[in-house]
Design a protein around this motif. Sequence first.
Motif: not given
Length: 187
Positions: A45-51, A54-67
């Motif tokens: 939920a935290e990273v989905d809200a970040l995405i 901030f849809p152009k923030e690479a680390w948010s996408w990477a963190q969701r990928a790790r999850l």
Amino acid sequence: REMEDVPGRLKDAETVIKLDPRFVWARTERAEVLGETGRYAPAKAEVDALIRRFPKEAWSWAQRARLEGISGRYEAALADFDKAAALDPRCGPLVAWRAETKRRLGRYQDALADLDLAIRLDPGYRGAWAWRGRIKLLLGRTREAVRDFDRCLKLEPREMLARAWRAQAFFLLGDAERCAREYQELH
């Protein structure tokens, strides 16, 4: 803080979020800690809200990928790592994490290509050397794997996975003495 200090890392992230709720690193760090402690729903939920924010923030996408990867959803993880790498194509660790996901999917050659790129982008990122060595070990390229593990261990002598995989490589090469020494270093 050390990676093992999970409560301290969570406290640090919470403190930074209070100071600046928009600071993406703190939110991705909090999500990572939540995921590491088995709280996947709030982490996602935290990273989905970040995405969304901030849809152009690479680390948010990477963190969701790790999850997604922790949850065993490797195809979804790979899609998110692809988005992260497209947003920050010069970030070696992002490319290396994507490679590890490809390895989990059995796509070893694709993973090796990504790890070669990750090493070119960031030769000091020890994870890329360790993961590349592991794939080479799986492919029977044992001597090459040992060289990658050696490089990783020059960067961080306490990197336990590289040490364990190098011990396996020594065993496969028939070098019982070096294998035993390596395992002694692990304990």
